[in-house]
Design an enzyme around this catalytic site. Structure first.
Site, PDB file in Angstrom:
ATOM      1  N   SER A 123       0.824  -1.212   0.000  1.00 49.76           N
ATOM      2  CA  SER A 123       0.000   0.000   0.000  1.00 49.76           C
ATOM      3  C   SER A 123       0.852   1.254   0.000  1.00 49.76           C
ATOM      4  CB  SER A 123      -0.908   0.017   1.234  1.00 49.76           C
ATOM      5  OG  SER A 123      -0.130   0.030   2.423  1.00 49.76           O
ATOM      6  N   HIS A 144      -3.496  -4.082  -5.037  1.00 55.43           N
ATOM      7  CA  HIS A 144      -3.710  -3.508  -3.714  1.00 55.43           C
ATOM      8  C   HIS A 144      -5.165  -3.696  -3.296  1.00 55.43           C
ATOM      9  CE1 HIS A 144      -4.043   0.184  -0.908  1.00 55.43           C
ATOM     10  NE2 HIS A 144      -3.720  -0.900  -0.233  1.00 55.43           N
ATOM     11  N   GLU A 156      -6.883  -1.797  -6.386  1.00 52.72           N
ATOM     12  CA  GLU A 156      -6.069  -0.955  -7.251  1.00 52.72           C
ATOM     13  C   GLU A 156      -5.071  -1.855  -7.987  1.00 52.72           C
ATOM     14  OE1 GLU A 156      -5.843   3.321  -4.973  1.00 52.72           O
ATOM     15  OE2 GLU A 156      -4.586   1.704  -4.185  1.00 52.72           O
ATOM     16  N   ASN A 194      -4.816   6.418  -1.410  1.00 62.61           N
ATOM     17  CA  ASN A 194      -3.968   6.996  -0.367  1.00 62.61           C
ATOM     18  C   ASN A 194      -3.327   8.311  -0.778  1.00 62.61           C
ATOM     19  OD1 ASN A 194      -4.355   5.254   1.797  1.00 62.61           O
ATOM     20  ND2 ASN A 194      -2.911   3.764   0.977  1.00 62.61           N
TER      21      ASN A 194
END
Length: 504
Positions: A123, A144, A156, A194
């Site tokens: 991540s 991910h 992802e 993120n």
């Protein structure tokens, strides 16, 4: 390029919570699954834990007994990496340390066949850097998953610099065949979620550090006015302050300490004190059994104004005019003006535009709401020169509309507006830099962090010229670069302002 055939074995290396979750997803989809962990006995323990979760799925009637038994028969703990030799896909979910992951994949490359797809669930690390240790990095990709992997739909699919398009496509189609919603993205710090989500935390912490409001009030405004599922303080307590800060710090460092991603000093002090959130019993909030949850600031009841004068267009807050009428308050409309509610005492109510109320005299700013009709709470920020009558009338007006009112400090952009503006800006910047498509970014933010709207949806609803102007005003008051609008938003806002529509 199609998804992996269900007869193809999938291996998962690392049997913590995430590894077990990914294994369960592949297993329920119909693949034979191999579990490997370097710690002796861990793979067997993980297989037993997954079996117990399959039992619970049967109890909840999400699997039949026969499906559970077949899945259990397909699940095998592996004693060594050599047992993964026939795998068509290996997904790694081990410690977030670059050298550990590189060493693992170098070892796997000596074991699996040339056609095996290799994937990392990292991540925070660079997919390119991990794959750079391989002889054939073209077959290496990021997958991910979000925790808990069996429940959250988003994956992802991250292409490193050397990833072959065919490998990324196969990983994408496989994730979709597993019932997930994949989004394709480039290997940049934070990927999509993120990266774009950083302002949700950062702006809440900045308001707190500026003594604009306490955590309970900021969280309540984000939930009840902004429409977010959780506030930033309660969410980071759930995630773990150390985990959330580590991601923020990683993204900040990876972007060469870009000021837009600067970590919070207040959060750093929280981590240093050992107050990590729910897992330690205390974070922003006290989570011990006998602790009382602090209540957000809520204004005392105030009398409603007899009438309001609407000057000009209220923009995203235009729905308030109809709500005021429905509440039985007289509305007098004037075409002139730049969007204001004038109260009987002469004070003015303005939707925050990035200025402080103090600059404008007898003014109270109100915050952005996702939906003013459904919003349960509105934040007000009075100027130091606002008369007590103006604040009372402003409070009474929103209370007459059925809203709770939180009076906060005179912080430019208030709470929801500055947060949403920065999220929209980072999303436009990410799309312009080829991180992911606009649609995929919207999908990722709705599914990955439960945002009520995708950033592009939100930006179009608000008007990109308004978002651009708000950030510009914030930048004037804090000229560090943190709030400077991106060039991508600049382009889109000016096209939109020219009446040509926003380019896709």
């Amino acid at each position: 390029m199609t998804a992996l055939d269900l007869s193809s074995p999938v291996a998962v290396v690392g049997t913590g919570t995430m590894g077990q979750g990914i294994a369960q997803v592949a297993l329920v989809a119909g693949h034979p699954v191999r579990l490997y962990d370097a710690a002796p006995g861990r793979a067997r323990e993980a297989a037993d834990a997954i079996g117990a979760r399959l039992d619970r799925l049967v109890e909840k009637e999400r699997l039949t007994g026969a499906e559970r038994d077949a899945a259990r028969a397909r699940l095998e703990p592996a004693e060594s990496l050599a047992d993964l030799a026939d795998s068509a896909l290996v997904v790694e979910a081990v410690l977030e340390r670059l050298e550990v992951k590189q060493e693992l994949f170098r070892a796997l490359e000596d074991v699996v066949g040339d056609a095996c797809l290799l994937a990392t669930n990292t991540s925070s690390l660079s997919v390119t850097a991990i794959g750079g240790a391989l002889r054939a990095p073209g077959r290496f990709v990021g997958l991910h998953f979000f925790n808990p992997a069996p429940l959250l739909p988003l994956v992802e699919v991250v292409s490193g610099f050397a990833t072959d398009p065919a490998s990324a496509t196969r990983a994408y189609e496989t994730a979709r065949a597993w019932g997930k919603t994949p989004v394709a993205c480039a290997d940049t710090p934070g990927f999509v979620v993120n990266r774009v989500a950083r302002p949700f935390y950062a702006e809440a912490f900045a308001v707190y550090e500026a003594r604009g409001a306490d955590p309970a009030t900021i969280d309540a405004v984000l939930r009840e006015s902004g429409g977010f599922r959780m506030g930033a303080f309660e969410l980071t307590d759930l995630i773990g302050q150390d985990v959330n800060e580590a991601v923020t710090h990683s993204v900040w460092q990876a972007f060469f300490q870009d000021v837009r991603f600067t970590p919070s000093l207040a959060q750093r002090r929280l981590v240093e004190s050992g107050r990590l959130g729910r897992k330690s019993g205390h974070g922003w909030y006290d989570h011990r059994g006998d602790a009382e949850r602090p209540e957000p600031h809520t204004a005392e009841p105030a009398d409603r104004p007899a009438y309001v004068v609407v000057e000009g267009d209220l923009g995203p807050a235009a729905e308030l005019v109809e709500l005021i009428r429905e509440a039985g308050i007289e509305v007098r409309e004037e075409d002139d003006g730049h969007g204001a509610l004038v109260l009987p005492g002469g004070g003015r109510l303005l939707l925050t535009g990035g200025q402080t109320s103090a600059e404008l005299g007898d003014v109270v700013h109100f915050d952005l709401a996702l939906d003013y009709r459904r919003a349960a709470r509105i934040a007000l920020a009075p100027s130091v020169t606002a008369s007590p009558r103006t604040l009372t009338e402003a409070t009474g007006l929103f209370q007459a509309l059925g809203k709770k009112v939180s009076v906060v400090g005179d912080v430019p952009g208030m709470i929801v507006a500055r947060t949403v503006a920065r999220i929209v800006d980072l999303a436009y910047d990410a799309a312009a830099r080829g991180v992911a498509s606009e649609d995929d970014i919207d999908t990722a933010m709705r599914l990955g962090v439960n945002y009520p709207l995708g950033p592009f949806e939100w930006g179009r609803a608000l008007g990109l010229d308004r978002v651009y102007h708000l950030l510009g005003e914030l930048h004037l008051r804090e000229p560090t670069g943190r709030y400077a609008p991106s060039l991508a938003l600049h382009h889109h806002a000016h096209v939109s302002d020219a009446g040509e529509g926003t380019p896709s």
